[in-house]
Design a protein around this motif. Structure first.
Motif, PDB file in Angstrom:
ATOM      1  N   GLY A  25       0.818  -1.214   0.000  1.00 42.34           N
ATOM      2  CA  GLY A  25       0.000   0.000   0.000  1.00 42.34           C
ATOM      3  C   GLY A  25       0.845   1.253   0.000  1.00 42.34           C
ATOM      4  N   GLY A  26       1.855   1.319   0.871  1.00 40.82           N
ATOM      5  CA  GLY A  26       2.733   2.483   0.896  1.00 40.82           C
ATOM      6  C   GLY A  26       3.548   2.612  -0.373  1.00 40.82           C
ATOM      7  N   VAL A  34       5.542   9.534  -7.573  1.00 44.22           N
ATOM      8  CA  VAL A  34       6.869   9.779  -8.139  1.00 44.22           C
ATOM      9  C   VAL A  34       6.870   9.739  -9.665  1.00 44.22           C
ATOM     10  N   CYS A  35       6.223   8.739 -10.253  1.00 42.90           N
ATOM     11  CA  CYS A  35       6.350   8.579 -11.706  1.00 42.90           C
ATOM     12  C   CYS A  35       5.019   8.588 -12.457  1.00 42.90           C
ATOM     13  N   PHE A 180       2.566   0.291  14.702  1.00 40.82           N
ATOM     14  CA  PHE A 180       3.492  -0.570  13.964  1.00 40.82           C
ATOM     15  C   PHE A 180       3.119  -0.618  12.487  1.00 40.82           C
ATOM     16  N   PHE A 181       1.833  -0.755  12.187  1.00 38.82           N
ATOM     17  CA  PHE A 181       1.434  -0.847  10.784  1.00 38.82           C
ATOM     18  C   PHE A 181       1.519   0.503  10.070  1.00 38.82           C
ATOM     19  N   ILE A 182       1.421   1.584  10.811  1.00 35.81           N
ATOM     20  CA  ILE A 182       1.708   2.894  10.204  1.00 35.81           C
ATOM     21  C   ILE A 182       3.176   2.957   9.811  1.00 35.81           C
ATOM     22  N   PHE A 183       4.040   2.453  10.686  1.00 39.02           N
ATOM     23  CA  PHE A 183       5.470   2.398  10.393  1.00 39.02           C
ATOM     24  C   PHE A 183       5.748   1.522   9.176  1.00 39.02           C
ATOM     25  N   GLY A 188       7.071   1.005   3.353  1.00 40.27           N
ATOM     26  CA  GLY A 188       6.682   0.694   1.978  1.00 40.27           C
ATOM     27  C   GLY A 188       6.766   1.918   1.082  1.00 40.27           C
ATOM     28  N   ALA A 189       6.330   3.086   1.613  1.00 35.10           N
ATOM     29  CA  ALA A 189       6.406   4.329   0.831  1.00 35.10           C
ATOM     30  C   ALA A 189       7.853   4.719   0.555  1.00 35.10           C
ATOM     31  N   THR A 190       8.709   4.558   1.567  1.00 35.57           N
ATOM     32  CA  THR A 190      10.125   4.870   1.379  1.00 35.57           C
ATOM     33  C   THR A 190      10.742   3.961   0.316  1.00 35.57           C
TER      34      THR A 190
END
Length: 261
Positions: A25-26, A34-35, A180-183, A188-190
């Motif tokens: 998801g992230g 980004v693209c 934890f799941f926010i982290f 995933g986004a990073t």
């Protein structure tokens, strides 16, 4: 019954599946930003705000860039529900696995679409994210979103506040699970931002691979009582109630005998 439901074991609600889905998801949100013309795959609130902004300025082509993902997201939710109604009692492949297959197909196709054709790619990815958020709503019995963070952040902080008042460790544990799941989503986004900048539009295939792993995990059957079926079967519910009463009677008899001694 509601208390038992929170312990209802399904692989679709397992930690490992939740982690994979949150990472994907992230990743997808970062990928489309980004693209794919800085459109959010999951955060439709942001897309709607940008849609309204472009409409206010009479920028119709730019408005369409955000309107299409919103419409695709709605279509994804609609189809996920249709799959659940149609195949929810399928004894072979779980209906959530069918959703995952459609997600994987959408992401694979999106990876073939050139960078200059972001509109259909964003539609496919938003469609995929919508099916995921509508089909995988819980982790370990707790309501949890794997494609966005606002609800998870609210729940985490609500529980943390409740813990400071009650000192109930279960509330603290649930709060930490949400954080934890926010982290995990942020990780995933990073990862999505880094990989997308390296390999471009085909980076989304990494998410397809993650979803395939989730698809395979769902073939694992946990030996857990299906409480939804239990509620629909009054005879089975009555039998379990009778068994519970018998256990209670045995407990009373043991206590009586101990007092007698």
């Amino acid at each position: 019954m509601s208390r038992l439901r929170s312990y209802h074991g399904q692989m679709s609600e397992s930690f490992v599946v939740g982690i994979l889905l949150s990472l994907c998801g992230g990743f997808q949100d970062a990928y489309t930003y980004v693209c794919r013309d800085k459109v959010f795959a999951n955060a439709q609130t942001g897309n709607i705000v940008l849609l309204g902004n472009h409409l206010a300025q009479g920028e119709w082509a730019s408005a369409a860039r955000y309107a299409v993902p919103v419409a695709a997201f709605a279509a994804g939710i609609f189809l996920a529900q249709k799959i659940r109604f149609r195949f929810g009692r399928n004894e072979g492949m779980h209906w959530r696995q069918l959703v995952l297959l459609l997600e994987i197909a959408s992401l694979l196709i999106a990876g073939f679409i050139p960078a200059g054709m972001s509109l259909p790619a964003n539609a496919l990815i938003s469609f995929s994210c919508a099916m995921q958020v509508d089909s995988f709503k819980k982790i370990r019995g707790n309501a949890m979103a794997t494609t966005m963070c606002i609800g998870n952040l609210r729940s985490a902080t609500d529980l943390l506040c409740a813990y400071t008042e009650t000192k109930d460790r279960k509330l603290r544990q649930k709060s930490l699970q949400y954080y934890f799941f926010i982290f995990v989503f942020a990780c995933g986004a990073t990862l999505g931002g880094l990989v997308t900048r390296l390999i471009g539009v085909r980076a989304v295939w990494i998410c397809a691979a993650g979803l395939m792993v989730s698809f395979l995990i769902l073939f694992i059957r946990e030996e857990a009582l299906d409480l939804e079926k239990l509620e629909e079967d009054p005879k089975l519910r009555e039998e379990i109630g009778t068994f519970t009463d018998e256990l209670r009677d045995i407990g009373r008899e043991i206590r009586r005998c101990l007092r007698g001694k």
